[in-house]
Design a protein around this motif. Structure first.
Motif, PDB file in Angstrom:
ATOM      1  N   PHE A 152      11.736  -3.006   4.396  1.00  9.77           N
ATOM      2  CA  PHE A 152      11.662  -1.760   5.175  1.00  9.77           C
ATOM      3  C   PHE A 152      13.023  -1.460   5.806  1.00  9.77           C
ATOM      4  CE2 PHE A 152       7.348  -3.389   5.089  1.00  9.77           C
ATOM      5  CZ  PHE A 152       6.562  -2.249   4.943  1.00  9.77           C
ATOM      6  N   ALA A 153      13.253  -0.183   6.022  1.00  5.95           N
ATOM      7  CA  ALA A 153      14.428   0.252   6.767  1.00  5.95           C
ATOM      8  C   ALA A 153      13.976   0.972   8.033  1.00  5.95           C
ATOM      9  CB  ALA A 153      15.271   1.196   5.904  1.00  5.95           C
ATOM     10  N   ASP A 154      14.754   0.840   9.094  1.00  5.45           N
ATOM     11  CA  ASP A 154      14.473   1.633  10.292  1.00  5.45           C
ATOM     12  C   ASP A 154      14.570   3.108   9.945  1.00  5.45           C
ATOM     13  OD1 ASP A 154      14.112  -0.494  12.062  1.00  5.45           O
ATOM     14  OD2 ASP A 154      16.265  -0.673  12.423  1.00  5.45           O
ATOM     15  N   PHE A 155      13.586   3.890  10.393  1.00  2.00           N
ATOM     16  CA  PHE A 155      13.649   5.341  10.171  1.00  2.00           C
ATOM     17  C   PHE A 155      13.809   6.069  11.510  1.00  2.00           C
ATOM     18  CE2 PHE A 155      11.867   9.576   9.338  1.00  2.00           C
ATOM     19  CZ  PHE A 155      12.690   9.943   8.286  1.00  2.00           C
ATOM     20  N   VAL A 156      12.920   5.768  12.443  1.00  2.00           N
ATOM     21  CA  VAL A 156      13.125   6.196  13.835  1.00  2.00           C
ATOM     22  C   VAL A 156      12.983   4.919  14.665  1.00  2.00           C
ATOM     23  CG1 VAL A 156      12.439   7.733  15.706  1.00  2.00           C
ATOM     24  CG2 VAL A 156      12.082   8.441  13.324  1.00  2.00           C
ATOM     25  N   ARG A 157      14.106   4.279  14.897  1.00  2.00           N
ATOM     26  CA  ARG A 157      14.096   2.934  15.483  1.00  2.00           C
ATOM     27  C   ARG A 157      13.351   2.882  16.808  1.00  2.00           C
ATOM     28  NH1 ARG A 157      17.775  -1.564  15.300  1.00  2.00           N
ATOM     29  NH2 ARG A 157      19.060  -0.385  13.836  1.00  2.00           N
ATOM     30  N   GLU A 158      13.613   3.833  17.684  1.00  3.48           N
ATOM     31  CA  GLU A 158      13.043   3.767  19.027  1.00  3.48           C
ATOM     32  C   GLU A 158      11.520   3.998  19.042  1.00  3.48           C
ATOM     33  OE1 GLU A 158      15.255   5.780  17.885  1.00  3.48           O
ATOM     34  OE2 GLU A 158      14.927   7.882  18.452  1.00  3.48           O
ATOM     35  N   GLU A 159      10.977   4.564  17.971  1.00  5.20           N
ATOM     36  CA  GLU A 159       9.537   4.808  17.912  1.00  5.20           C
ATOM     37  C   GLU A 159       8.825   3.858  16.959  1.00  5.20           C
ATOM     38  OE1 GLU A 159       8.138   6.579  20.016  1.00  5.20           O
ATOM     39  OE2 GLU A 159       9.887   7.632  20.822  1.00  5.20           O
ATOM     40  N   LYS A 160       9.560   2.847  16.457  1.00  3.87           N
ATOM     41  CA  LYS A 160       8.980   1.847  15.553  1.00  3.87           C
ATOM     42  C   LYS A 160       8.373   2.501  14.310  1.00  3.87           C
ATOM     43  CE  LYS A 160      10.173  -1.184  18.564  1.00  3.87           C
ATOM     44  NZ  LYS A 160       9.234  -1.957  19.354  1.00  3.87           N
ATOM     45  N   ILE A 161       9.122   3.443  13.756  1.00  2.00           N
ATOM     46  CA  ILE A 161       8.736   4.070  12.494  1.00  2.00           C
ATOM     47  C   ILE A 161       9.700   3.570  11.420  1.00  2.00           C
ATOM     48  CG2 ILE A 161       8.455   6.239  11.219  1.00  2.00           C
ATOM     49  CD1 ILE A 161       7.845   7.589  13.903  1.00  2.00           C
ATOM     50  N   TYR A 162       9.129   3.009  10.362  1.00  2.00           N
ATOM     51  CA  TYR A 162       9.914   2.388   9.301  1.00  2.00           C
ATOM     52  C   TYR A 162       9.644   3.100   7.973  1.00  2.00           C
ATOM     53  CZ  TYR A 162       9.991  -1.312  12.827  1.00  2.00           C
ATOM     54  OH  TYR A 162      10.134  -2.015  14.003  1.00  2.00           O
ATOM     55  N   GLN A 163      10.598   2.917   7.043  1.00  2.00           N
ATOM     56  CA  GLN A 163      10.428   3.495   5.713  1.00  2.00           C
ATOM     57  C   GLN A 163      10.546   2.382   4.685  1.00  2.00           C
ATOM     58  OE1 GLN A 163      13.357   6.458   4.472  1.00  2.00           O
ATOM     59  NE2 GLN A 163      11.761   7.561   3.358  1.00  2.00           N
ATOM     60  N   ARG A 164       9.617   2.371   3.738  1.00  3.65           N
ATOM     61  CA  ARG A 164       9.676   1.343   2.708  1.00  3.65           C
ATOM     62  C   ARG A 164      10.890   1.589   1.814  1.00  3.65           C
ATOM     63  NH1 ARG A 164       5.842  -0.070  -2.516  1.00  3.65           N
ATOM     64  NH2 ARG A 164       7.182  -1.756  -3.198  1.00  3.65           N
ATOM     65  N   ARG A 165      11.638   0.532   1.567  1.00  2.81           N
ATOM     66  CA  ARG A 165      12.786   0.654   0.679  1.00  2.81           C
ATOM     67  C   ARG A 165      12.311   0.898  -0.744  1.00  2.81           C
ATOM     68  NH1 ARG A 165      17.316  -1.085   3.484  1.00  2.81           N
ATOM     69  NH2 ARG A 165      16.904  -2.530   5.207  1.00  2.81           N
ATOM     70  N   LYS A 166      13.200   1.405  -1.590  1.00  2.00           N
ATOM     71  CA  LYS A 166      12.813   1.779  -2.956  1.00  2.00           C
ATOM     72  C   LYS A 166      12.353   0.591  -3.773  1.00  2.00           C
ATOM     73  CE  LYS A 166      15.570   5.979  -3.291  1.00  2.00           C
ATOM     74  NZ  LYS A 166      16.643   6.687  -4.024  1.00  2.00           N
ATOM     75  N   ALA A 167      13.041  -0.563  -3.657  1.00  2.00           N
ATOM     76  CA  ALA A 167      12.641  -1.718  -4.468  1.00  2.00           C
ATOM     77  C   ALA A 167      13.229  -2.966  -3.860  1.00  2.00           C
ATOM     78  CB  ALA A 167      13.126  -1.562  -5.889  1.00  2.00           C
ATOM     79  N   SER A 206       0.817  -1.217   0.000  1.00  2.00           N
ATOM     80  CA  SER A 206       0.000   0.000   0.000  1.00  2.00           C
ATOM     81  C   SER A 206       0.850   1.267   0.000  1.00  2.00           C
ATOM     82  CB  SER A 206      -0.911   0.027   1.238  1.00  2.00           C
ATOM     83  OG  SER A 206      -1.830  -1.045   1.220  1.00  2.00           O
ATOM     84  N   LEU A 207       2.101   1.166   0.395  1.00  8.73           N
ATOM     85  CA  LEU A 207       2.949   2.358   0.528  1.00  8.73           C
ATOM     86  C   LEU A 207       3.636   2.705  -0.787  1.00  8.73           C
ATOM     87  CD1 LEU A 207       4.721   1.668   3.943  1.00  8.73           C
ATOM     88  CD2 LEU A 207       3.236   3.632   3.444  1.00  8.73           C
ATOM     89  N   ILE A 208       3.784   3.994  -1.028  1.00  7.13           N
ATOM     90  CA  ILE A 208       4.663   4.424  -2.109  1.00  7.13           C
ATOM     91  C   ILE A 208       6.104   4.110  -1.714  1.00  7.13           C
ATOM     92  CG2 ILE A 208       3.089   6.294  -2.752  1.00  7.13           C
ATOM     93  CD1 ILE A 208       5.183   8.203  -1.412  1.00  7.13           C
ATOM     94  N   ARG A 209       6.993   4.137  -2.667  1.00  5.83           N
ATOM     95  CA  ARG A 209       8.408   3.979  -2.338  1.00  5.83           C
ATOM     96  C   ARG A 209       8.831   5.116  -1.420  1.00  5.83           C
ATOM     97  NH1 ARG A 209      10.875   2.347  -8.286  1.00  5.83           N
ATOM     98  NH2 ARG A 209       9.786   0.343  -8.416  1.00  5.83           N
ATOM     99  N   ASN A 210       9.563   4.770  -0.385  1.00  3.61           N
ATOM    100  CA  ASN A 210       9.989   5.712   0.650  1.00  3.61           C
ATOM    101  C   ASN A 210       8.850   6.160   1.570  1.00  3.61           C
ATOM    102  OD1 ASN A 210      12.725   5.712  -0.066  1.00  3.61           O
ATOM    103  ND2 ASN A 210      12.373   7.302  -1.619  1.00  3.61           N
ATOM    104  N   GLY A 211       7.673   5.510   1.450  1.00  3.21           N
ATOM    105  CA  GLY A 211       6.594   5.812   2.366  1.00  3.21           C
ATOM    106  C   GLY A 211       6.900   5.288   3.764  1.00  3.21           C
ATOM    107  N   PHE A 212       6.109   5.742   4.737  1.00 13.37           N
ATOM    108  CA  PHE A 212       6.426   5.471   6.145  1.00 13.37           C
ATOM    109  C   PHE A 212       5.357   4.585   6.797  1.00 13.37           C
ATOM    110  CE2 PHE A 212       8.379   9.480   4.993  1.00 13.37           C
ATOM    111  CZ  PHE A 212       9.659   9.315   5.470  1.00 13.37           C
ATOM    112  N   LEU A 213       5.819   3.730   7.696  1.00 11.42           N
ATOM    113  CA  LEU A 213       4.940   2.857   8.468  1.00 11.42           C
ATOM    114  C   LEU A 213       5.254   3.029   9.951  1.00 11.42           C
ATOM    115  CD1 LEU A 213       2.955   0.451   8.861  1.00 11.42           C
ATOM    116  CD2 LEU A 213       4.921  -1.080   8.529  1.00 11.42           C
TER     117      LEU A 213
END
Length: 275
Positions: A260-275, A236-243
């Motif tokens: 996914f990549a960790d974006f703000v690790r301590e807050e469980k916010i992730y970013q979808r990788r490009k591909a 459902s996320l665009i590339r680089n979208g956030f979860l």
């Protein structure tokens, strides 16, 4: 066979009955949680066994609605876990500003506390006018509460403190009026919201989302169901979208963790990788 094992058999049959009769699929929910909730429903309805509960809900849709309420309604707060919302405000919003239009999905929105928190945050950050919010849940009654936006005044003290700690740029009282024991939140906060019945267990993706916030929902799922939900979010996320997930949830053991990549690790916010 001891009574605990008999209860387990009854619960499996009960969940199968709910699925076949009403198409709500709780068969892959975490067993400890589902048993606790069903016990509450059984006891509150004055029944002695889960088999008796099954018989009642198969023949009485009103009873089924009561059981569904026990199994799905979560009690939350506005800006629950303020540090999560502060991270959205300070770390995610700068990225979202680069898009001309935005879609945000609050999955498992329950009674709407998280939805209103994000709507207020986006207004304070000047993003509201370009954002469309999707608020989904399987519980129609919870969606109706969310759409009304009325909450007990006794909860306002917590809401207000959480809003302040989240980095709120105004007073929370700017967004509601009180009367007759309730706090009525400004209906303009919901003008850009689409409320929808949607199941993470059985339904398909919402497309082209920039941010998905699904907090404290997957803790009730078993591993297979968690993987299904995370796969839905990825698709459902665009590339680089956030979860964003709840504080006790993680992608670490998911079959989709590499997406996914960790974006703000301590807050469980992730970013979808490009591909």
């Amino acid at each position: 066979m001891d009574s605990e094992k008999i209860e387990d058999i009854e619960i499996r049959l009960l969940l199968e009955a709910i699925y076949r009769r009403y198409h709500y699929d709780f068969r892959n929910y975490a067993q400890a949680s589902i048993k606790r909730r069903l016990r509450q429903a059984r006891d509150r309805m004055g029944l002695k066994t889960f088999s008796a509960l099954q018989d009642k809900l198969l023949h009485d849709p009103a009873a089924a609605s009561r059981v569904l309420r026990f199994m799905t309604v979560q009690v939350s707060d506005f800006f629950r876990d303020p540090s999560y919302f502060r991270a959205i405000r300070e770390k995610v919003v700068p990225h979202l500003r680069t898009y001309p239009s935005l879609k945000v999905w609050i999955a498992g929105c329950s009674a709407g506390e998280e939805l209103h928190s994000l709507a207020i945050l986006f207004r304070e950050e000047g993003l509201e006018d370009r954002t469309l919010f999707y608020a989904t849940d399987i519980n129609q009654e919870a969606l109706e509460i969310a759409a009304r936006g009325i909450y007990p005044v006794e909860r306002l003290k917590t809401f207000t403190e959480n809003h302040r700690l989240s980095g709120g740029k105004s007073s929370l009282s700017d967004y509601y009026t009180t009367g007759y024991g309730g706090a009525v939140f400004d209906k303009s906060l919901r003008e850009r919201v689409v409320f929808s019945d949607h199941s993470l267990v059985t339904d398909a993706v919402f497309s082209e989302m920039h941010l998905i916030s699904c907090r404290n929902v997957m803790i009730y799922f078993d591993r297979d169901l968690q993987d299904r939900a995370i796969g839905l979010f990825r698709d459902s996320l665009i590339r680089n979208g956030f979860l964003g997930l709840g504080s006790k949830e993680t992608l670490r053991f998911s079959a989709h963790s590499e997406d996914f990549a960790d974006f703000v690790r301590e807050e469980k916010i992730y970013q979808r990788r490009k591909a």
